[in-house]
Write an enzyme that holds these catalytic residues in place. Sequence first.
Site, PDB file in Angstrom:
ATOM      1  N   GLU A 174       0.820  -1.230   0.000  1.00 13.40           N
ATOM      2  CA  GLU A 174       0.000   0.000   0.000  1.00 13.40           C
ATOM      3  C   GLU A 174       0.847   1.272   0.000  1.00 13.40           C
ATOM      4  O   GLU A 174       0.659   2.165   0.833  1.00 13.40           O
ATOM      5  CB  GLU A 174      -0.965  -0.006   1.191  1.00 13.40           C
ATOM      6  CG  GLU A 174      -2.011  -1.084   1.086  1.00 13.40           C
ATOM      7  CD  GLU A 174      -3.121  -0.998   2.138  1.00 13.40           C
ATOM      8  OE1 GLU A 174      -3.036  -0.179   3.074  1.00 13.40           O
ATOM      9  OE2 GLU A 174      -4.084  -1.784   2.021  1.00 13.40           O
ATOM     10  N   GLU A 293      -5.501  -8.382  -0.359  1.00 13.83           N
ATOM     11  CA  GLU A 293      -6.187  -8.065   0.901  1.00 13.83           C
ATOM     12  C   GLU A 293      -7.647  -7.811   0.560  1.00 13.83           C
ATOM     13  O   GLU A 293      -7.960  -6.880  -0.179  1.00 13.83           O
ATOM     14  CB  GLU A 293      -5.604  -6.826   1.592  1.00 13.83           C
ATOM     15  CG  GLU A 293      -4.282  -7.076   2.262  1.00 13.83           C
ATOM     16  CD  GLU A 293      -3.804  -5.899   3.133  1.00 13.83           C
ATOM     17  OE1 GLU A 293      -4.647  -5.208   3.748  1.00 13.83           O
ATOM     18  OE2 GLU A 293      -2.589  -5.685   3.179  1.00 13.83           O
TER      19      GLU A 293
HETATM   20  O1  AHR Z   1      -5.063  -5.668   7.340  1.00 11.47           O
HETATM   21  C1  AHR Z   1      -4.861  -4.510   8.088  1.00 11.47           C
HETATM   22  C2  AHR Z   1      -4.157  -3.424   7.278  1.00 11.47           C
HETATM   23  O2  AHR Z   1      -5.010  -2.981   6.270  1.00 11.47           O
HETATM   24  C3  AHR Z   1      -2.907  -3.842   6.537  1.00 11.47           C
HETATM   25  O3  AHR Z   1      -1.782  -3.777   7.337  1.00 11.47           O
HETATM   26  C4  AHR Z   1      -2.831  -2.830   5.452  1.00 11.47           C
HETATM   27  O4  AHR Z   1      -2.157  -3.294   4.325  1.00 11.47           O
HETATM   28  C5  AHR Z   1      -4.289  -2.460   5.196  1.00 11.47           C
HETATM   29  O5  AHR Z   1      -4.462  -1.086   5.153  1.00 11.47           O
END
Ligand code: AHR
Length: 501
Positions: A174, A293
């Site tokens: 990110e 994610e």
């Molecule tokens: O999963 C929690 C957080 O969410 C992770 O560390 C990040 O990549 C995302 O913003």
Amino acid sequence: MSEVAKITLHPELEIAEIDPRVYGSFVEHLGRGVYGGIYEPGHPTADENGFRGDVLELVKKLRLSIVRYPGGNFVSGYNWEDGVGPVEKRPRKLELAFRAVETNQFGLNEFMAWCKKAGTLPMMAVNLGTRGLDAARNIVEYCNHPEGTYWSDLRRSHGIGEAYKIKLWCLGNEMDGPWQIGHKTAEEYGRLANETAKVMRQVDRDLELVACGSSNSGMPTYPDWEATVLDHTYEHVDYISLHSYYGHEKGQTGNFLAKSLDMENMIKTIIAVCDYTKAKKRSRKTINLSFDEWNVWFADRANKIPWSIAPAWGESMYTLVDAVVFGSLMIALLKHTDRIKIACQSEMVNVIAPIMTKNGGPCWRQTIFYPLFHASVYGRGRALNLNVKSPVYHDDEFDAVPFIDGVATVDDENESVTIFAVNRNLEEKMTLEGDVREFADYKVVEHIILTSDDIMAGNTVENPNNVIPQSNGDATMDAGKLTATLPRVSWNVIRMERKRS
Ligand code: AHR
């Protein structure tokens, strides 16, 4: 009489062979994801490594193909060397991404040993926040070079004789997010990711590399970020990442239930950006998607707690409606398996997770455990589009939202077909009617339903089986026609097998 949605189950509606890596999850040094999650020496079920046996048992049920590690935002401030070698010599450090004290008792080699026990493969991430090329090439040499160099021999001195040959690596995390340690512009990140990719590949040419896409579709730089990053990295990476979390705003349940439409828009947009860049570069190579994610979650990044080891974070109870939305996200991923080759449900234990634990106590399954479990166990083989024709409801964000959504998978080896479907209707059950003439020699063997009279019900340590799937659905197949009732707000798994003569 309930309203009817129609589907067609036809072998020629094939989307693609499903890459098993779409059934992945994520372990981050965050909250009690590691400490008190997968690792808790002294727990009654812990093995000689300190890995919780009860958690491992549930993880194995999920049949995860990959697990991403060690972050997340965590990786952008992490020195991987802190987590290898004799544990008593490992430094305690301030972990700045989520404000905790990191003891480094668990690191790379512990994770690799855990993966082996869990029967899964790692997806590693390198730090492109505070670090860069040098640390990235060194960790690849430590993990993947056989022997005879400083880093490979260091690994061997840590008791790991055989190189791990870790194939899949994320180039940071990110990096478009202002919250990220070492946040960068797309130009800065694109250049760095490209040079890092090149040097990592010089150490091991078999790597598969994932460049960071946007943190979500609401980012101001989305989707220019992807276009710029791919402009820099196109020939040296294999995948671009997508991240997305969806929250349930009070009074907005209909909108929440429609969020997989946003996920699908995002997938289509990023495919377009990849293919535009391919055309621009006159390249013969195709970049695929790593949705590394995804989940249902209310994002609350504020963290004002005192410094402590593994403070609880993101431990809320998931509800039935969360599980139905989660299932619809899983369906969205399967509908795009022609381009999505990797997906990691985020995260695995305790942190916005399907598996929860008490330190020293039991573990249990949240509602979202079940759609992931069903898809991973029954959703192997090829994905088929169902051509769903469903009545719709209106939503300000998405206009017309189909009440019913679904996808099918065909496992040729086991001669089985599975339909995954959600009913988003908040008031009424719906009837699913399918033209299944092409599978006339199959029969329904099970119709599993996850639902509840109280859509906000969930599972807790005191009541771990409050919301669990039941094999009580009424799906039947007769003369090439499938009929099934999908209760209001429900996740459905209709399993079919070829009739044996
Ligand atoms: O999963 C929690 C957080 O969410 C992770 O560390 C990040 O990549 C995302 O913003």
